[in-house]
Design a protein around this motif. Structure first.
Motif, PDB file in Angstrom:
ATOM      1  N   PHE A  57      -5.571  -4.713   2.300  1.00  0.00           N
ATOM      2  CA  PHE A  57      -4.906  -3.747   1.416  1.00  0.00           C
ATOM      3  C   PHE A  57      -5.706  -2.447   1.343  1.00  0.00           C
ATOM      4  O   PHE A  57      -5.145  -1.344   1.459  1.00  0.00           O
ATOM      5  N   LEU A  58      -7.016  -2.560   1.164  1.00  0.00           N
ATOM      6  CA  LEU A  58      -7.860  -1.363   1.085  1.00  0.00           C
ATOM      7  C   LEU A  58      -7.817  -0.579   2.391  1.00  0.00           C
ATOM      8  O   LEU A  58      -7.785   0.659   2.391  1.00  0.00           O
ATOM      9  N   ALA A  59      -7.788  -1.296   3.517  1.00  0.00           N
ATOM     10  CA  ALA A  59      -7.704  -0.631   4.819  1.00  0.00           C
ATOM     11  C   ALA A  59      -6.382   0.117   4.955  1.00  0.00           C
ATOM     12  O   ALA A  59      -6.336   1.239   5.485  1.00  0.00           O
ATOM     13  N   ALA A  60      -5.293  -0.499   4.460  1.00  0.00           N
ATOM     14  CA  ALA A  60      -3.978   0.145   4.533  1.00  0.00           C
ATOM     15  C   ALA A  60      -3.950   1.404   3.671  1.00  0.00           C
ATOM     16  O   ALA A  60      -3.407   2.448   4.078  1.00  0.00           O
ATOM     17  N   GLU A  61      -4.529   1.327   2.479  1.00  0.00           N
ATOM     18  CA  GLU A  61      -4.583   2.508   1.609  1.00  0.00           C
ATOM     19  C   GLU A  61      -5.445   3.603   2.241  1.00  0.00           C
ATOM     20  O   GLU A  61      -5.151   4.792   2.129  1.00  0.00           O
ATOM     21  N   GLN A  62      -6.505   3.184   2.916  1.00  0.00           N
ATOM     22  CA  GLN A  62      -7.384   4.148   3.575  1.00  0.00           C
ATOM     23  C   GLN A  62      -6.640   4.866   4.700  1.00  0.00           C
ATOM     24  O   GLN A  62      -6.774   6.086   4.877  1.00  0.00           O
ATOM     25  N   ARG A  63      -5.844   4.124   5.456  1.00  0.00           N
ATOM     26  CA  ARG A  63      -5.071   4.750   6.546  1.00  0.00           C
ATOM     27  C   ARG A  63      -4.068   5.760   6.008  1.00  0.00           C
ATOM     28  O   ARG A  63      -3.718   6.732   6.692  1.00  0.00           O
ATOM     29  N   ALA A 117       0.841  -1.198   0.000  1.00  0.00           N
ATOM     30  CA  ALA A 117       0.000   0.000   0.000  1.00  0.00           C
ATOM     31  C   ALA A 117       0.877   1.248   0.000  1.00  0.00           C
ATOM     32  O   ALA A 117       1.844   1.346   0.753  1.00  0.00           O
ATOM     33  N   GLY A 118       0.558   2.190  -0.874  1.00  0.00           N
ATOM     34  CA  GLY A 118       1.303   3.439  -0.950  1.00  0.00           C
ATOM     35  C   GLY A 118       2.524   3.389  -1.836  1.00  0.00           C
ATOM     36  O   GLY A 118       3.181   4.410  -2.039  1.00  0.00           O
ATOM     37  N   SER A 119       2.861   2.216  -2.398  1.00  0.00           N
ATOM     38  CA  SER A 119       4.095   2.077  -3.174  1.00  0.00           C
ATOM     39  C   SER A 119       3.933   2.466  -4.642  1.00  0.00           C
ATOM     40  O   SER A 119       4.923   2.604  -5.363  1.00  0.00           O
ATOM     41  N   ALA A 120       2.702   2.633  -5.100  1.00  0.00           N
ATOM     42  CA  ALA A 120       2.418   2.990  -6.487  1.00  0.00           C
ATOM     43  C   ALA A 120       1.015   3.580  -6.530  1.00  0.00           C
ATOM     44  O   ALA A 120       0.275   3.496  -5.540  1.00  0.00           O
ATOM     45  N   PRO A 121       0.628   4.199  -7.648  1.00  0.00           N
ATOM     46  CA  PRO A 121      -0.750   4.704  -7.743  1.00  0.00           C
ATOM     47  C   PRO A 121      -1.759   3.603  -7.426  1.00  0.00           C
ATOM     48  O   PRO A 121      -1.552   2.437  -7.778  1.00  0.00           O
ATOM     49  N   VAL A 122      -2.847   3.975  -6.764  1.00  0.00           N
ATOM     50  CA  VAL A 122      -3.856   2.998  -6.361  1.00  0.00           C
ATOM     51  C   VAL A 122      -4.347   2.193  -7.559  1.00  0.00           C
ATOM     52  O   VAL A 122      -4.467   0.970  -7.499  1.00  0.00           O
ATOM     53  N   VAL A 123      -4.640   2.878  -8.658  1.00  0.00           N
ATOM     54  CA  VAL A 123      -5.184   2.183  -9.825  1.00  0.00           C
ATOM     55  C   VAL A 123      -4.184   1.180 -10.384  1.00  0.00           C
ATOM     56  O   VAL A 123      -4.557   0.108 -10.874  1.00  0.00           O
ATOM     57  N   LEU A 183     -12.283   2.287 -13.646  1.00  0.00           N
ATOM     58  CA  LEU A 183     -13.688   2.585 -13.350  1.00  0.00           C
ATOM     59  C   LEU A 183     -13.998   2.391 -11.876  1.00  0.00           C
ATOM     60  O   LEU A 183     -14.684   3.207 -11.255  1.00  0.00           O
ATOM     61  N   PHE A 184     -13.485   1.307 -11.298  1.00  0.00           N
ATOM     62  CA  PHE A 184     -13.749   1.055  -9.886  1.00  0.00           C
ATOM     63  C   PHE A 184     -13.033   2.076  -9.024  1.00  0.00           C
ATOM     64  O   PHE A 184     -13.585   2.573  -8.035  1.00  0.00           O
ATOM     65  N   CYS A 185     -11.808   2.425  -9.395  1.00  0.00           N
ATOM     66  CA  CYS A 185     -11.037   3.386  -8.611  1.00  0.00           C
ATOM     67  C   CYS A 185     -11.690   4.757  -8.594  1.00  0.00           C
ATOM     68  O   CYS A 185     -11.510   5.524  -7.644  1.00  0.00           O
ATOM     69  N   ALA A 186     -12.437   5.067  -9.639  1.00  0.00           N
ATOM     70  CA  ALA A 186     -13.093   6.380  -9.688  1.00  0.00           C
ATOM     71  C   ALA A 186     -14.012   6.588  -8.496  1.00  0.00           C
ATOM     72  O   ALA A 186     -14.242   7.716  -8.058  1.00  0.00           O
ATOM     73  N   GLY A 187     -14.518   5.520  -7.932  1.00  0.00           N
ATOM     74  CA  GLY A 187     -15.392   5.623  -6.770  1.00  0.00           C
ATOM     75  C   GLY A 187     -14.669   5.400  -5.450  1.00  0.00           C
ATOM     76  O   GLY A 187     -15.277   5.529  -4.385  1.00  0.00           O
ATOM     77  N   LEU A 188     -13.375   5.073  -5.518  1.00  0.00           N
ATOM     78  CA  LEU A 188     -12.630   4.749  -4.300  1.00  0.00           C
ATOM     79  C   LEU A 188     -11.653   5.834  -3.866  1.00  0.00           C
ATOM     80  O   LEU A 188     -11.548   6.151  -2.683  1.00  0.00           O
ATOM     81  N   SER A 244     -12.478   8.024   3.212  1.00  0.00           N
ATOM     82  CA  SER A 244     -12.536   7.635   4.617  1.00  0.00           C
ATOM     83  C   SER A 244     -13.858   6.989   5.002  1.00  0.00           C
ATOM     84  O   SER A 244     -13.952   6.316   6.027  1.00  0.00           O
ATOM     85  N   ASP A 245     -14.895   7.179   4.177  1.00  0.00           N
ATOM     86  CA  ASP A 245     -16.202   6.626   4.523  1.00  0.00           C
ATOM     87  C   ASP A 245     -16.408   5.199   3.994  1.00  0.00           C
ATOM     88  O   ASP A 245     -17.462   4.606   4.196  1.00  0.00           O
ATOM     89  N   LEU A 246     -15.403   4.632   3.336  1.00  0.00           N
ATOM     90  CA  LEU A 246     -15.525   3.276   2.815  1.00  0.00           C
ATOM     91  C   LEU A 246     -15.304   2.245   3.912  1.00  0.00           C
ATOM     92  O   LEU A 246     -14.468   2.432   4.791  1.00  0.00           O
ATOM     93  N   ASP A 247     -16.034   1.153   3.849  1.00  0.00           N
ATOM     94  CA  ASP A 247     -15.799   0.006   4.717  1.00  0.00           C
ATOM     95  C   ASP A 247     -14.938  -0.963   3.910  1.00  0.00           C
ATOM     96  O   ASP A 247     -15.397  -1.523   2.919  1.00  0.00           O
TER      97      ASP A 247
END
Length: 206
Positions: free
Chosen positions: A139-145, A77-83, A191-196, A151-154
């Motif tokens: 992974f998603l939790a780590a990116e969120q941190r 997490a954080g090592s490259a663009p999310v997408v 497309l998915f990242c656009a909402g994340l 921040s509102d994603l579960d």
């Protein structure tokens, strides 16, 4: 107690794998699985939320290469663009396509819709299945941190929806006999990242 629980889960997964090979997914009933594993039928539901979750765990157990790759994902997490990380992850998960196809025919009515599950039930389901679903949630939790995802994603719920959407497309007749190609996987990730992601342009998120 935890070691005993792990042994029971392993026995159920092994029994499921054996029976599916012998009788197919429909022939591998929970009664037959429990008998093969040497436990009561009710024991299955103390370790897995439903029959399809047990099948999913058996599939994941047989895909060790994908799971081993996914085990490194939360730490990246954080090592490259999310997408970019997500597209790479989906490319790996594409290897599950052939294993997941039979699940599409495996009594879908036994799986409770994700919106009917509480957060605690969903996390428990992820942990009982283990492997890629739980690692993707981590992974998603780590990116969120790191502040790179909303921040509102579960993370657990998002991981389930991402996997369900992606594998649903991959196993759809619309994806063809070979599934999505590399360009399509990249488009799905964008497309998915656009909402994340927290930024407007997922390809520019870093």
């Amino acid at each position: 107690m935890q070691e005993r629980s792990r042994r029971t889960q392993a026995a159920l997964i092994r029994a499921t794998t054996e029976l599916v090979a012998e009788a197919g997914y429909h022939g591998a009933t929970t009664k037959a699985i429990a008998e093969r594993a040497g436990v009561s039928e009710g024991t299955i539901y103390r370790h897995f939320p439903d029959k399809k979750a047990l099948f999913a765990a058996a599939v994941m157990a047989g895909q060790r290469d994908v799971t081993e790759w996914m085990e490194q994902l939360p730490g990246r997490a954080g090592s490259a663009p999310v997408v970019e990380l997500l597209a790479e992850t989906l490319t790996q998960l594409s290897r599950l396509r052939e294993a997941v196809l039979p699940l599409e025919e495996a009594s879908p009515h036994v799986m409770r819709p994700v919106e009917d599950l509480s957060r605690e039930e969903l996390v428990d389901a992820l942990r009982s299945t283990g492997g890629p679903p739980l690692l993707l949630a981590d992974f998603l939790a780590a990116e969120q941190r790191l502040g790179r995802l909303r921040s509102d994603l579960d993370p657990a719920r998002t991981a389930v929806m991402l996997l369900a959407a992606f594998l649903g497309v991959q196993t759809s007749p619309l994806a063809g006999s070979k599934g999505l190609d590399e360009d399509d996987v990249q488009l799905f990730a964008e497309l998915f990242c656009a909402g994340l992601v927290t930024g407007r342009d997922p390809a520019a998120s870093s």
